[in-house]
Write a protein that holds these residues in place. Structure first.
Motif, PDB file in Angstrom:
ATOM      1  N   SER A   1      50.324  30.721  29.827  1.00 50.43           N
ATOM      2  CA  SER A   1      50.594  29.326  29.942  1.00 50.43           C
ATOM      3  C   SER A   1      49.342  28.579  30.893  1.00 50.43           C
ATOM      4  CB  SER A   1      51.617  28.777  29.971  1.00 50.43           C
ATOM      5  OG  SER A   1      52.714  28.776  30.840  1.00 50.43           O
ATOM      6  N   ILE A   2      49.042  29.374  31.548  1.00 52.85           N
ATOM      7  CA  ILE A   2      48.143  28.772  32.894  1.00 52.85           C
ATOM      8  C   ILE A   2      46.621  29.072  32.729  1.00 52.85           C
ATOM      9  CG2 ILE A   2      47.525  28.903  35.554  1.00 52.85           C
ATOM     10  CD1 ILE A   2      50.273  29.654  36.049  1.00 52.85           C
ATOM     11  N   HIS A   3      46.000  27.971  32.735  1.00 50.46           N
ATOM     12  CA  HIS A   3      44.317  28.169  32.630  1.00 50.46           C
ATOM     13  C   HIS A   3      44.005  28.418  33.360  1.00 50.46           C
ATOM     14  CE1 HIS A   3      44.864  26.679  28.505  1.00 50.46           C
ATOM     15  NE2 HIS A   3      46.142  25.228  28.856  1.00 50.46           N
ATOM     16  N   PRO A   4      42.713  28.872  33.467  1.00 48.12           N
ATOM     17  CA  PRO A   4      41.353  29.560  35.250  1.00 48.12           C
ATOM     18  C   PRO A   4      41.405  28.357  34.774  1.00 48.12           C
ATOM     19  CG  PRO A   4      41.340  31.168  32.199  1.00 48.12           C
ATOM     20  CD  PRO A   4      42.486  30.106  32.157  1.00 48.12           C
ATOM     21  N   GLU A   5      40.952  27.206  34.299  1.00 51.14           N
ATOM     22  CA  GLU A   5      39.975  26.300  34.703  1.00 51.14           C
ATOM     23  C   GLU A   5      41.044  25.260  35.820  1.00 51.14           C
ATOM     24  OE1 GLU A   5      40.673  27.010  31.782  1.00 51.14           O
ATOM     25  OE2 GLU A   5      37.781  27.576  30.863  1.00 51.14           O
ATOM     26  N   ASP A   6      42.147  24.662  36.013  1.00 57.17           N
ATOM     27  CA  ASP A   6      42.473  24.730  36.628  1.00 57.17           C
ATOM     28  C   ASP A   6      42.670  24.980  37.772  1.00 57.17           C
ATOM     29  OD1 ASP A   6      43.367  22.863  34.426  1.00 57.17           O
ATOM     30  OD2 ASP A   6      45.440  24.344  33.833  1.00 57.17           O
ATOM     31  N   GLU A   7      42.633  26.269  37.599  1.00 55.52           N
ATOM     32  CA  GLU A   7      42.996  27.388  39.383  1.00 55.52           C
ATOM     33  C   GLU A   7      44.052  27.055  40.310  1.00 55.52           C
ATOM     34  OE1 GLU A   7      39.563  26.998  41.554  1.00 55.52           O
ATOM     35  OE2 GLU A   7      38.515  27.363  40.493  1.00 55.52           O
ATOM     36  N   VAL A   8      45.301  27.026  39.905  1.00 57.82           N
ATOM     37  CA  VAL A   8      47.339  26.826  39.798  1.00 57.82           C
ATOM     38  C   VAL A   8      46.977  28.307  41.310  1.00 57.82           C
ATOM     39  CG1 VAL A   8      49.218  27.021  39.313  1.00 57.82           C
ATOM     40  CG2 VAL A   8      47.707  25.968  38.100  1.00 57.82           C
ATOM     41  N   SER A   9      47.367  27.555  42.199  1.00 53.98           N
ATOM     42  CA  SER A   9      47.254  28.244  43.333  1.00 53.98           C
ATOM     43  C   SER A   9      48.627  29.640  42.800  1.00 53.98           C
ATOM     44  CB  SER A   9      48.494  27.797  44.877  1.00 53.98           C
ATOM     45  OG  SER A   9      48.020  28.671  45.782  1.00 53.98           O
ATOM     46  N   VAL A  10      48.962  30.624  43.719  1.00 58.96           N
ATOM     47  CA  VAL A  10      49.381  31.775  42.811  1.00 58.96           C
ATOM     48  C   VAL A  10      51.475  31.643  43.382  1.00 58.96           C
ATOM     49  CG1 VAL A  10      50.530  34.209  44.237  1.00 58.96           C
ATOM     50  CG2 VAL A  10      48.549  33.668  43.247  1.00 58.96           C
ATOM     51  N   LYS A  11      51.166  30.187  44.556  1.00 59.26           N
ATOM     52  CA  LYS A  11      52.740  29.895  45.034  1.00 59.26           C
ATOM     53  C   LYS A  11      52.742  29.370  44.495  1.00 59.26           C
ATOM     54  CE  LYS A  11      50.409  27.179  48.931  1.00 59.26           C
ATOM     55  NZ  LYS A  11      49.840  26.606  49.715  1.00 59.26           N
TER      56      LYS A  11
ATOM     57  N   ASN B   1      48.278  32.727  48.333  1.00 57.72           N
ATOM     58  CA  ASN B   1      47.350  31.714  48.246  1.00 57.72           C
ATOM     59  C   ASN B   1      45.634  31.489  47.796  1.00 57.72           C
ATOM     60  OD1 ASN B   1      49.053  30.214  50.900  1.00 57.72           O
ATOM     61  ND2 ASN B   1      48.855  31.360  52.541  1.00 57.72           N
ATOM     62  N   ALA B   2      46.174  33.066  47.508  1.00 60.26           N
ATOM     63  CA  ALA B   2      44.923  33.318  45.838  1.00 60.26           C
ATOM     64  C   ALA B   2      44.962  31.671  44.656  1.00 60.26           C
ATOM     65  CB  ALA B   2      44.790  34.330  45.465  1.00 60.26           C
ATOM     66  N   LYS B   3      44.194  30.717  44.155  1.00 59.27           N
ATOM     67  CA  LYS B   3      43.821  30.565  42.889  1.00 59.27           C
ATOM     68  C   LYS B   3      44.169  31.598  41.712  1.00 59.27           C
ATOM     69  CE  LYS B   3      44.027  27.133  45.996  1.00 59.27           C
ATOM     70  NZ  LYS B   3      44.634  26.103  45.413  1.00 59.27           N
ATOM     71  N   LEU B   4      44.620  31.146  40.931  1.00 57.96           N
ATOM     72  CA  LEU B   4      44.682  31.808  39.965  1.00 57.96           C
ATOM     73  C   LEU B   4      43.381  31.539  38.957  1.00 57.96           C
ATOM     74  CD1 LEU B   4      48.191  31.830  38.640  1.00 57.96           C
ATOM     75  CD2 LEU B   4      46.769  33.799  39.403  1.00 57.96           C
TER      76      LEU B   4
ATOM     77  N   ARG C   1      39.362  32.136  36.736  1.00 60.35           N
ATOM     78  CA  ARG C   1      38.839  33.258  35.547  1.00 60.35           C
ATOM     79  C   ARG C   1      38.919  34.694  36.033  1.00 60.35           C
ATOM     80  NH1 ARG C   1      37.436  32.093  30.558  1.00 60.35           N
ATOM     81  NH2 ARG C   1      37.453  29.759  31.648  1.00 60.35           N
ATOM     82  N   ASP C   2      37.824  34.917  37.629  1.00 56.56           N
ATOM     83  CA  ASP C   2      38.498  35.617  38.053  1.00 56.56           C
ATOM     84  C   ASP C   2      39.728  36.503  38.311  1.00 56.56           C
ATOM     85  OD1 ASP C   2      35.179  36.160  37.578  1.00 56.56           O
ATOM     86  OD2 ASP C   2      35.447  35.015  39.754  1.00 56.56           O
ATOM     87  N   LEU C   3      40.662  36.433  39.000  1.00 56.04           N
ATOM     88  CA  LEU C   3      41.545  36.399  39.644  1.00 56.04           C
ATOM     89  C   LEU C   3      42.216  37.145  38.002  1.00 56.04           C
ATOM     90  CD1 LEU C   3      43.212  37.796  41.657  1.00 56.04           C
ATOM     91  CD2 LEU C   3      44.656  35.481  42.311  1.00 56.04           C
ATOM     92  N   MET C   4      41.746  35.690  37.112  1.00 61.48           N
ATOM     93  CA  MET C   4      43.513  35.937  35.528  1.00 61.48           C
ATOM     94  C   MET C   4      42.528  37.587  35.237  1.00 61.48           C
ATOM     95  SD  MET C   4      45.108  33.796  35.243  1.00 61.48           S
ATOM     96  CE  MET C   4      45.831  33.572  33.168  1.00 61.48           C
ATOM     97  N   LYS C   5      41.342  37.307  35.013  1.00 63.88           N
ATOM     98  CA  LYS C   5      40.937  38.936  34.741  1.00 63.88           C
ATOM     99  C   LYS C   5      41.030  40.640  35.201  1.00 63.88           C
ATOM    100  CE  LYS C   5      36.507  40.702  33.271  1.00 63.88           C
ATOM    101  NZ  LYS C   5      34.538  40.587  33.081  1.00 63.88           N
ATOM    102  N   LEU C   6      40.932  40.142  36.355  1.00 66.56           N
ATOM    103  CA  LEU C   6      40.933  41.407  37.419  1.00 66.56           C
ATOM    104  C   LEU C   6      42.821  42.166  36.851  1.00 66.56           C
ATOM    105  CD1 LEU C   6      40.908  43.134  39.416  1.00 66.56           C
ATOM    106  CD2 LEU C   6      41.081  41.868  40.809  1.00 66.56           C
ATOM    107  N   ILE C   7      43.864  40.728  36.921  1.00 68.03           N
ATOM    108  CA  ILE C   7      44.428  40.981  36.421  1.00 68.03           C
ATOM    109  C   ILE C   7      44.959  41.302  35.005  1.00 68.03           C
ATOM    110  CG2 ILE C   7      47.356  39.888  36.186  1.00 68.03           C
ATOM    111  CD1 ILE C   7      46.755  38.020  38.454  1.00 68.03           C
ATOM    112  N   LEU C   8      44.339  41.131  34.017  1.00 68.62           N
ATOM    113  CA  LEU C   8      44.628  41.683  32.744  1.00 68.62           C
ATOM    114  C   LEU C   8      43.977  43.168  32.633  1.00 68.62           C
ATOM    115  CD1 LEU C   8      43.786  38.233  30.620  1.00 68.62           C
ATOM    116  CD2 LEU C   8      45.482  39.176  30.841  1.00 68.62           C
ATOM    117  N   GLU C   9      42.856  43.310  33.484  1.00 67.55           N
ATOM    118  CA  GLU C   9      42.514  44.805  33.553  1.00 67.55           C
ATOM    119  C   GLU C   9      43.389  45.246  34.545  1.00 67.55           C
ATOM    120  OE1 GLU C   9      38.200  43.730  35.812  1.00 67.55           O
ATOM    121  OE2 GLU C   9      37.384  43.561  34.115  1.00 67.55           O
TER     122      GLU C   9
END
Length: 331
Positions: free
Chosen positions: A262-272, A222-225, A227-235
């Motif tokens: 292809s996902i933009h962090p601004e869209d805050e797409v849900s992981v599901k 249920n997490a949102k993708l 900017r913070d989560l995307m950065k953490l995943i990349l790190e």
């Protein structure tokens, strides 16, 4: 006149020639006993298949002679004993009995034992290959006596086939051949690690190779993708990230990091809402080779290790173990 005949007649030189031949023959038999019998069939077969060109040639000549080890041993010992027993007889016709014993012991010890065995221990392969046809003739000559004794030894001691290296011995041998062992080995550290790891796979199960779930990185479904989560995943730098529902122990699948490009962090797409791939589950007692075979099918490169007494609950239309405690990945 008799003494003069022994010292100066042709019989004297004939006896000397026979004595020299007997000493050389006894030395050859003694050296071959050490040189040929010290080489196992496994060593010779390895040399015949992967040795240097000269070693291959020598090993192929020796193998047919050495295969019946007890017959070869009996032949060499019979010939050696015959030469040593005959030596004092010819010496006794030239000198006194005490002199014959003293000289025969000296000749046999020096030229019939020490020197031949020292030479054959270093060059046994080349010498054995050179005299292999001669040894075959000796085997044929001594066959009536040597064969029954060799069959008795086969029955009492076995046929003498060398066993292959045990797994632990092979691992130690690989370590010795590593260039870090200080023994002149050619294997690099990575090569020895890979070989040792492959040898250990048979003895290990999924539980031995798993990473505790507390030490893994996973994301909530249920997490949102953002900017913070995307950065953490990349790190984290993983190519695959497990996905859990409600609690980290309930792994339901995984996402490929490359699919998030292809996902933009601004869209805050849900992981599901992204593609969640199925992650297989294996018992903690499953052998690692079986898991590797499953991975080689290409369906997954990661699995969840579960206990043998796991329970299942309904989630997203599929039954999933609730105690998916650990993650396993070969990457």
């Amino acid at each position: 006149m008799a003494v003069e005949y022994r010292c100066c007649g042709t019989g004297f030189f004939l006896h000397i020639s026979i004595i020299a031949l007997l000493v050389l023959f006894a030395g050859l038999m003694s050296g071959l006993t050490l040189g040929l019998m010290s080489m196992s069939l496994v060593d010779l077969e390895v040399l015949a298949k992967s040795g240097t060109p000269s070693d291959r040639k020598h090993a192929l000549k020796i193998l047919p002679v050495v295969r019946r080890q007890h017959l070869l041993l009996c032949t060499l010992l019979i010939c050696n004993a015959a030469a040593m027993e005959a030596l004092p007889i010819f010496l006794d016709s030239l000198i006194s009995a005490w002199g014959a014993i003293l000289i025969s012991v000296t000749l046999i010890l020096l030229f019939g034992e020490i020197i031949p065995q020292a030479v054959c221990s270093q060059h046994g392969l080349a010498i054995g290959a050179a005299v292999a046809p001669f040894v075959r003739i000796l085997v044929w000559i001594c066959f009536p006596v040597a064969y029954p004794i060799s069959k008795l030894l086969d029955r009492l001691l076995g046929k003498g086939h060398e066993a292959l290296f045990r797994r632990a011995e092979l691992k130690t041998l690989v370590d010795f051949h590593g260039n870090e062992a200080g023994k002149g080995g050619e294997l690099t550290r990575d090569e020895t690690t890979i070989i040792t790891g492959a040898l250990e796979l048979t003895e290990k199960t999924a539980r031995d190779a798993m990473t505790p779930i507390s030490e893994t990185f996973s994301v909530d479904i249920n997490a949102k993708l953002d900017r913070d989560l995307m950065k953490l995943i990349l790190e984290k730098g993983h190519s695959r990230v497990p996905v859990y529902s409600e609690q980290e122990r309930n792994i339901i699948g995984l996402i490929l990091v490359k699919n998030l490009l292809s996902i933009h962090p601004e869209d805050e797409v849900s992981v599901k809402n992204v593609t969640i791939r199925r992650i297989p589950r294996v018992l903690e007692t499953m052998p690692l080779y079986d898991i590797l075979n499953e991975f080689q099918k290409g369906h997954s490169h990661m699995a969840v290790v579960v206990g043998q007494n796991s329970h299942t609950v309904e989630h997203s239309g599929s039954e999933l173990p609730t105690d998916g405690k650990h993650q396993f990945s070969p990457e």
